[in-house]
Structure formats: structure tokens, C-alpha cells
Design an enzyme around this catalytic site. Sequence first.
Site, PDB file in Angstrom:
ATOM      1  N   PRO A  12       0.877  -1.440   0.249  1.00  0.00           N
ATOM      2  CA  PRO A  12       0.206  -0.077  -0.105  1.00  0.00           C
ATOM      3  C   PRO A  12       0.682   1.276   0.153  1.00  0.00           C
ATOM      4  O   PRO A  12       1.786   1.449   0.742  1.00  0.00           O
ATOM      5  CB  PRO A  12      -0.713  -0.032   1.394  1.00  0.00           C
ATOM      6  CG  PRO A  12      -0.762  -1.726   1.690  1.00  0.00           C
ATOM      7  CD  PRO A  12       0.443  -2.114   0.925  1.00  0.00           C
ATOM      8  N   ASN A  13       0.521   2.051  -0.690  1.00  0.00           N
ATOM      9  CA  ASN A  13       1.002   3.517  -0.882  1.00  0.00           C
ATOM     10  C   ASN A  13       2.283   3.747  -1.387  1.00  0.00           C
ATOM     11  O   ASN A  13       2.837   4.765  -1.647  1.00  0.00           O
ATOM     12  CB  ASN A  13       0.747   4.176   0.367  1.00  0.00           C
ATOM     13  CG  ASN A  13      -0.383   4.199   1.088  1.00  0.00           C
ATOM     14  OD1 ASN A  13      -1.132   5.024   0.662  1.00  0.00           O
ATOM     15  ND2 ASN A  13      -0.795   3.883   2.166  1.00  0.00           N
ATOM     16  N   ARG A  20       4.551  11.328  -2.340  1.00  0.00           N
ATOM     17  CA  ARG A  20       4.217  11.147  -0.781  1.00  0.00           C
ATOM     18  C   ARG A  20       5.175  11.427   0.231  1.00  0.00           C
ATOM     19  O   ARG A  20       6.580  10.961  -0.122  1.00  0.00           O
ATOM     20  CB  ARG A  20       3.539   9.798  -0.129  1.00  0.00           C
ATOM     21  CG  ARG A  20       4.590   8.541  -0.231  1.00  0.00           C
ATOM     22  CD  ARG A  20       4.089   7.209   0.100  1.00  0.00           C
ATOM     23  NE  ARG A  20       3.671   7.152   1.454  1.00  0.00           N
ATOM     24  CZ  ARG A  20       3.972   5.869   2.178  1.00  0.00           C
ATOM     25  NH1 ARG A  20       4.293   4.904   1.500  1.00  0.00           N
ATOM     26  NH2 ARG A  20       3.639   5.565   3.326  1.00  0.00           N
ATOM     27  N   TYR A  25      10.617   9.601   2.053  1.00  0.00           N
ATOM     28  CA  TYR A  25      10.648   8.846   1.150  1.00  0.00           C
ATOM     29  C   TYR A  25      11.445   8.935   0.009  1.00  0.00           C
ATOM     30  O   TYR A  25      11.810   8.194  -1.289  1.00  0.00           O
ATOM     31  CB  TYR A  25       9.331   7.948   0.609  1.00  0.00           C
ATOM     32  CG  TYR A  25       8.803   7.237   2.004  1.00  0.00           C
ATOM     33  CD1 TYR A  25       8.967   6.052   2.124  1.00  0.00           C
ATOM     34  CD2 TYR A  25       7.588   7.899   2.312  1.00  0.00           C
ATOM     35  CE1 TYR A  25       8.372   5.554   3.257  1.00  0.00           C
ATOM     36  CE2 TYR A  25       6.756   7.549   3.506  1.00  0.00           C
ATOM     37  CZ  TYR A  25       7.297   6.240   3.947  1.00  0.00           C
ATOM     38  OH  TYR A  25       6.585   5.648   4.969  1.00  0.00           O
ATOM     39  N   ASN A  74       8.213  -5.165  -0.168  1.00  0.00           N
ATOM     40  CA  ASN A  74       8.266  -4.066   0.783  1.00  0.00           C
ATOM     41  C   ASN A  74       6.510  -4.070   0.986  1.00  0.00           C
ATOM     42  O   ASN A  74       5.991  -3.443  -0.088  1.00  0.00           O
ATOM     43  CB  ASN A  74       8.497  -2.752   0.146  1.00  0.00           C
ATOM     44  CG  ASN A  74       8.343  -1.558   1.168  1.00  0.00           C
ATOM     45  OD1 ASN A  74       7.562  -1.735   2.374  1.00  0.00           O
ATOM     46  ND2 ASN A  74       9.069  -0.522   0.869  1.00  0.00           N
ATOM     47  N   ALA A  77       2.703  -0.319   5.154  1.00  0.00           N
ATOM     48  CA  ALA A  77       2.280  -0.575   6.598  1.00  0.00           C
ATOM     49  C   ALA A  77       1.753  -1.961   6.948  1.00  0.00           C
ATOM     50  O   ALA A  77       1.535  -2.534   8.113  1.00  0.00           O
ATOM     51  CB  ALA A  77       1.025   0.292   6.672  1.00  0.00           C
ATOM     52  N   GLU A  98      12.702  -8.725   3.133  1.00  0.00           N
ATOM     53  CA  GLU A  98      11.611  -7.680   3.712  1.00  0.00           C
ATOM     54  C   GLU A  98      12.692  -6.278   3.474  1.00  0.00           C
ATOM     55  O   GLU A  98      13.600  -6.336   3.735  1.00  0.00           O
ATOM     56  CB  GLU A  98      11.348  -7.893   5.253  1.00  0.00           C
ATOM     57  CG  GLU A  98      10.691  -6.556   5.623  1.00  0.00           C
ATOM     58  CD  GLU A  98      10.235  -6.732   7.151  1.00  0.00           C
ATOM     59  OE1 GLU A  98      10.365  -7.964   7.650  1.00  0.00           O
ATOM     60  OE2 GLU A  98      10.104  -5.781   7.755  1.00  0.00           O
ATOM     61  N   HIS A 100      12.372  -1.830   3.455  1.00  0.00           N
ATOM     62  CA  HIS A 100      11.994  -0.777   3.630  1.00  0.00           C
ATOM     63  C   HIS A 100      12.859   0.417   3.206  1.00  0.00           C
ATOM     64  O   HIS A 100      14.104   0.390   3.251  1.00  0.00           O
ATOM     65  CB  HIS A 100      11.593  -0.456   5.061  1.00  0.00           C
ATOM     66  CG  HIS A 100      10.675  -1.545   5.534  1.00  0.00           C
ATOM     67  ND1 HIS A 100       9.362  -1.573   5.247  1.00  0.00           N
ATOM     68  CD2 HIS A 100      11.023  -2.696   6.457  1.00  0.00           C
ATOM     69  CE1 HIS A 100       8.902  -2.604   5.898  1.00  0.00           C
ATOM     70  NE2 HIS A 100       9.741  -3.536   6.573  1.00  0.00           N
ATOM     71  N   ARG A 107      11.478   5.373  13.562  1.00  0.00           N
ATOM     72  CA  ARG A 107      10.094   6.222  13.511  1.00  0.00           C
ATOM     73  C   ARG A 107       9.215   5.822  14.686  1.00  0.00           C
ATOM     74  O   ARG A 107       9.686   5.575  15.579  1.00  0.00           O
ATOM     75  CB  ARG A 107       9.719   5.806  12.069  1.00  0.00           C
ATOM     76  CG  ARG A 107      10.639   6.319  10.928  1.00  0.00           C
ATOM     77  CD  ARG A 107       9.991   6.116   9.645  1.00  0.00           C
ATOM     78  NE  ARG A 107       8.878   6.995   9.326  1.00  0.00           N
ATOM     79  CZ  ARG A 107       8.177   6.664   8.213  1.00  0.00           C
ATOM     80  NH1 ARG A 107       8.462   5.644   7.424  1.00  0.00           N
ATOM     81  NH2 ARG A 107       7.038   7.561   8.016  1.00  0.00           N
TER      82      ARG A 107
HETATM   83  C1  DQA Z   1       7.530   1.412   4.456  1.00  0.00           C
HETATM   84  C2  DQA Z   1       7.542   1.711   5.931  1.00  0.00           C
HETATM   85  C3  DQA Z   1       6.284   1.378   6.402  1.00  0.00           C
HETATM   86  O1  DQA Z   1       6.169   1.874   7.896  1.00  0.00           O
HETATM   87  C4  DQA Z   1       5.232   2.556   5.785  1.00  0.00           C
HETATM   88  O2  DQA Z   1       3.705   2.227   6.169  1.00  0.00           O
HETATM   89  C5  DQA Z   1       5.303   2.380   4.189  1.00  0.00           C
HETATM   90  C6  DQA Z   1       6.684   2.304   3.699  1.00  0.00           C
HETATM   91  C7  DQA Z   1       8.955   1.917   3.866  1.00  0.00           C
HETATM   92  O3  DQA Z   1       9.340   1.551   2.787  1.00  0.00           O
HETATM   93  O4  DQA Z   1       9.891   2.530   4.377  1.00  0.00           O
HETATM   94  O5  DQA Z   1       4.414   2.574   3.635  1.00  0.00           O
HETATM   95  O6  DQA Z   1       7.544   0.163   4.279  1.00  0.00           O
END
Ligand code: DQA
Length: 144
Positions: A12-13, A20, A25, A74, A77, A98, A100, A107
Site C-alpha cells: 500500500p501507498n 508522498r 521517502y 516491501n 504498513a 523484507e 523498507h 520512526r
Molecule cells: C515503508 C515503511 C512503512 O512503515 C510504511 O507504512 C510504508 C513504507 C518503507 O518503505 O519505509 O508505507 O515500508
Amino acid sequence: MKTIKIAIINGPNLNLVGVREPDIYGSMPLNDHLEALRVQHPEVAFTFFQSNHEGDIIDEIQRVGFSCAGIVLNAGALTHYSYAIADAVRSVHAPVVEVHISDVNAREPFRRISVIKDACAAVIAGFGLKSYDMAVDWLIDNAL
Ligand code: DQA
């Protein structure tokens, strides 16, 4: 010749990276970065997938997870609460890294919890979009 199959799956996102919260990011669209990664690794046959929907991510892990050399995931959330994604990672044969972009451990407290990390072969976080490059390198070095 492309001999290695690596799947990159984003949750997501992550389609909004570049727009964003650029202070967290960065301002480079993720797709642009991944296309550059594709060019840097002519030996790798990449698949790129992004969805804002948990079930679609699970379907993709199941679709690629028995035929590729490794998965870079990735989960956004969903990392912090999706036991279903953790189970999907455990269910497939391909090792999963995994990833990020941000340093999740520096954070908010909820981001320090990963319910998928124990199912993954490695975790790489906090190196910006380079986290993806490092995960691909890890798979090339360790999963083949
Ligand atoms: C993320 C970190 C997550 O906590 C967040 O919800 C994201 C991006 C990262 O790539 O830093 O959407 O996975």
C-alpha cells in the site's frame, strides 16, 4: 541471457513514492528507480508488482513464489500487522527479503514491529530506494 528470476512486490501507498512525504521517502518515483535497477541487472528477469490490497499481494506472492529465485517485498504498513502476508511468505519456496525505504526502527513505535520478519530470509531498511538494490544483491549472493 536472463537466468535469474526476481520478483519485486510493493504494498500500500508505495505507488505514491516520489510524491508522498518526500522528506521520508525521497522525490524519485519508485517505478523510475526499479526500471534503472532492471537496466543495471541484465542477467535478472524482474517482475514488478504493486497493490494497495492485501489479498492481491498474497495472490502475487503465491503466483511467483514457487518459480522465482527470490522475492523483494516491501509490504508497506501491512508489514506491521498482516499475519496473512507472513503466512504467505512462509508458504512459498522462494526466499523473501523484507525491504523498507525508511529506517522503520527510528520512526513511530508501531513501525518497529514487523510481523513478517521472522518469515523472511533477510531484512533491509533505511537506505532509501537503495534498499531495493541491496535486497537484489543479497538474493544474487545468497539465494542462487
Ligand atoms: C515503508 C515503511 C512503512 O512503515 C510504511 O507504512 C510504508 C513504507 C518503507 O518503505 O519505509 O508505507 O515500508
